[in-house]
Structure formats: structure tokens, C-alpha cells
Design an enzyme around this catalytic site. Structure first.
Site: not given
Ligand SMILES: [Zn+2]
Length: 376
Positions: A170, A260, A336, A167
Site C-alpha cells: 500500500e 493504509h 484509507e 501493509h
């Protein structure tokens, strides 16, 4: 006053600029060929010492509106130091109140990680001992997909894959890789030395280069969400995943990390593969071992606030971590980091930052070493 965004990872549309009242009204534009939107990055000039009110009018209609609650935008005068500026989310608008000290100031959703810096990272890394660069394939728009091979490949060593920035909006994910690489390539770091005695790495610092340059949040240039392409990637629509997954099939692996950022949760956490058909006691044990050791060795990492666990057999197999855990039977984790801050250890001036993402990237080598000998 003027707003521009026609540069690497720029994203904003100007609705209106009121030079008398110093009110600037903007809208985030959609990702290329896709309905996702959230990433912004623009430059304001001509506003020195003016008390500006900058409003992003469509914040409430972005992909993750909850991402704007308790969020403060990032700004920079020198494009090196990115500090937070007071922002409020009300009635669907994100408003930034700010009086620039200098004539030119950048604003961004998070500290950007430019394509130039990406190329610098890859090329400086290849100068280190036992590191080489391989071009795995081409992106949708024909750019090289770079992979670093770190450590001496040998038959009985463990194989670790780390991929990042599927992504593109990010960028903390690529800061994480930069920090991990710095530590991994430090010949004085005992943890790194020990890991590289028994393992070697395949590292893809940026899976979605086209989307990064375009200023997208989640999509590639074709409009694909790469982290939903792992079951059946195609050369035409998702070449980034197609080439990397094929290369993974050639090498096999014992551990995979996919890095991410999360728009909403103000914490660092991981998501594992508990919903895949092949999930077993071994994977559960290894996940726990990895997570617990990371928490013990890095207070910025926690395991309380995270995504809801998936039910047995209910995993979405288009997601990288699930596909890899099932395909290779190995420990696979999605890492994350927050856009906002780590609420457990908040930093008022910087929030969660590029520097903290780098340090977290270095810290992941502790749990890697901790589980290394047991990786199957
Ligand atoms: Zn992501």
C-alpha cells in the site's frame, strides 16, 4: 520480449510469452511465508510499438478479487510519471492492452515507493530544524526501523504518532507521509507552525520495510500481517510492531494515525475505534470533529463510503487503531486511500496517484490542528 521483476518491490511470475501474437501470461506470486497476494510490479522490455495483451491469470484468486473491478493498472517509462493503462477484469483474469512507445516499460499495482526513496525521505527530513531520526529497532530481516521525531519535545505539548505502510503493498501510505512531512517541515506554512507550537510528532514512514522490498501485499518477511499483531506482538515474529508499540508505551500519546490503502473502495475514508471497550462520548465527539473538518477542508476526503461500523465491545484488538485507542484512551484513526481512484473526483489519466496521496497527506494537518487543543 522479456518480463523481469528481480528488483526492489518486484512481484510477478512468467507463465508464457508469445512473441508472435504479443500475448504475455503472468501470475502474481504469494507474499513471503503467507497466502496473501495482490501486489504486482514488473518490467517489460522488447515490446516497443507492439500491441501487447498482458494477462494476470490468477487475478481472480488474489486476496481482494473485487479490487480489480473498475481498476486500471499503472505504467511508467521514466519511473517518475505513472499513468493508468486500460485494464479489464473478466473470467478471473486481469488483462492489460497496451502498445509501449518505448523499449522498456514498468507496470505496477500502484506507483511504487522504493526503499531508496524511503531512505532519502528520512535523511532529508533529519536536516530540517527540530527533526531527528531514531532507530526504533530491527525488522525480521535485520533492517533498521526508522522513526522521525518532528518538533521540540516538551512536557506540556501534545504527542502525535503517525505510522504508515504496515501493509507494504500500500505504497500510497508512504506517499501520504511524504506529503505530510513536506507541509509539516515548511517553515512558511502557518498550520504546521501552529501545530508544532503545541505538539510534536513520532512518525514511522514505513513499518514493513522487509515486505516492501520483497514486493508483498500485506505480510512482513516472517509472514506476519503486522496490523493483526498489536495485541501481543513478539520480538521473534513481529519485531516491527513489538519495538514500535514498546516505544509508544514509553512516550504515551494524544493522537494516532495509521495510514493504509484499500483495494476495493474507490474513496478516501477513515476507520475509527467505535468497537473498543473504552469507547466513550469523548472519542465519538473527537472522531466527528476530525472527520467533519477534513471533509470541509479537502474535497478528496469523504465519510459516506467506508467500512461497516463495529458493534460496541466487538473490536478486534489485534488491529493497531483499536489497540491504541483502548491502550491510551486517545483519538486513533486508520486512514484509507484507494488503489483505483476517488470516484467523487475521478482523474482519467492518473486515477488515485502518488501526487494526490501526497496532497492528501498535507491536508490531514488541517483536522489535526482543528482538534489539537481538545486532545486528551
Ligand atoms: Zn492496509
Amino acid at each position: 520480449m522479456e518480463i523481469t521483476s528481480n528488483f526492489d518491490s518486484g512481484n510477478i511470475d512468467v507463465v508464457s510469452i508469445d512473441d508472435k501474437k504479443n500475448i504475455i501470461r503472468l501470475k502474481i506470486r504469494k507474499d513471503t511465508n503467507s497466502d496473501f497476494l495482490q501486489w504486482f510490479h514488473f518490467r517489460l522490455t522488447g515490446a516497443q510499438k507492439k500491441a501487447c495483451k498482458i494477462s494476470i491469470l490468477n487475478a481472480g484468486n488474489t486476496s481482494y478479487p473485487k479490487g480489480w473491478e473498475s481498476y486500471n493498472a499503472c505504467a511508467s517509462y521514466d519511473r517518475e510519471e505513472w499513468f493508468r493503462v486500460p485494464s479489464t477484469f473478466k473470467d478471473g483474469e486481469l488483462s492489460i492492452s497496451f502498445t509501449p512507445k518505448y523499449n522498456s516499460v514498468y507496470f505496477s499495482y500502484f506507483t511504487p515507493y522504493s526503499y531508496e526513496r524511503h531512505l532519502d525521505l528520512v535523511h532529508s527530513a533529519q536536516m530540517a530544524n527540530d527533526v531527528s531520526v531514531e532507530i526504533v529497532g530491527k525488522t525480521f530481516e535485520g533492517r533498521n526501523i526508522e522513526m522521525l521525531i518532528v518538533g521540540k519535545p516538551r512536557r506540556n505539548k501534545k504527542i502525535i504518532w503517525v505510522i504508515s505502510r504496515q501493509h507494504p503493498g500500500e505504497p500510497m501510505a508512504e506517499w501520504f507521509i511524504e506529503g505530510m512531512l513536506e507541509r509539516l517541515l515548511d517553515p512558511n506554512d502557518a498550520v504546521s507552525k501552529k501545530i508544532l507550537e503545541d505538539a510534536y510528532f513520532y512518525i514511522v514512514p514505513n513499518m514493513n520495510i522487509d515486505g516492501s522490498i520483497a514486493g508483498n501485499l500485506r505480510s512482513s518477511a516472517s509472514g506476519a500481517n503486522l496490523n493483526r499483531e498489536w495485541h501481543r506482538p513478539t520480538k521473534k515474529n513481529s519485531p516491527e510492531v513489538y519495538y514500535v508499540r514498546n516505544r509508544m508505551d514509553e512516550t504515551g500519546m494524544n493522537l494516532m494515525l495509521d495510514v493504509h490503502g484499500d483495494e476495493e473502495l474507490p474513496y478516501n475514508f477513515v476507520a475509527a475505534a467505535e468497537g473498543v471497550p473504552g469507547y466513550d462520548e469523548y472519542l465519538a465527539k473527537m472522531e466527528n470533529k476530525f472527520i467533519n473538518h477534513w471533509m470541509e477542508t479537502c474535497p478528496d476526503f469523504q465519510d459516506t463510503y467506508k467500512y461497516p461500523l463495529e458493534k460496541p465491545g466487538a473490536a478486534n484488538m489485534t488491529i493497531c487503531t483499536n489497540q491504541i485507542a483502548q491502550r491510551f484512551g486517545c483519538l486513533a484513526l486508520t486512514i484509507e486511500m484507494p488503489f483505483k481512484d476517488n470516484r467523487n473526483m475521478p482523474d482519467k489519466r492518473y486515477g488515485w496517484s502518488d501526487e494526490r496521496s501526497k496532497l492528501l497527506g498535507g491536508s490531514v494537518l488541517n483536522p489535526v490542528l482543528h482538534v489539537l487543543s481538545e486532545l486528551r
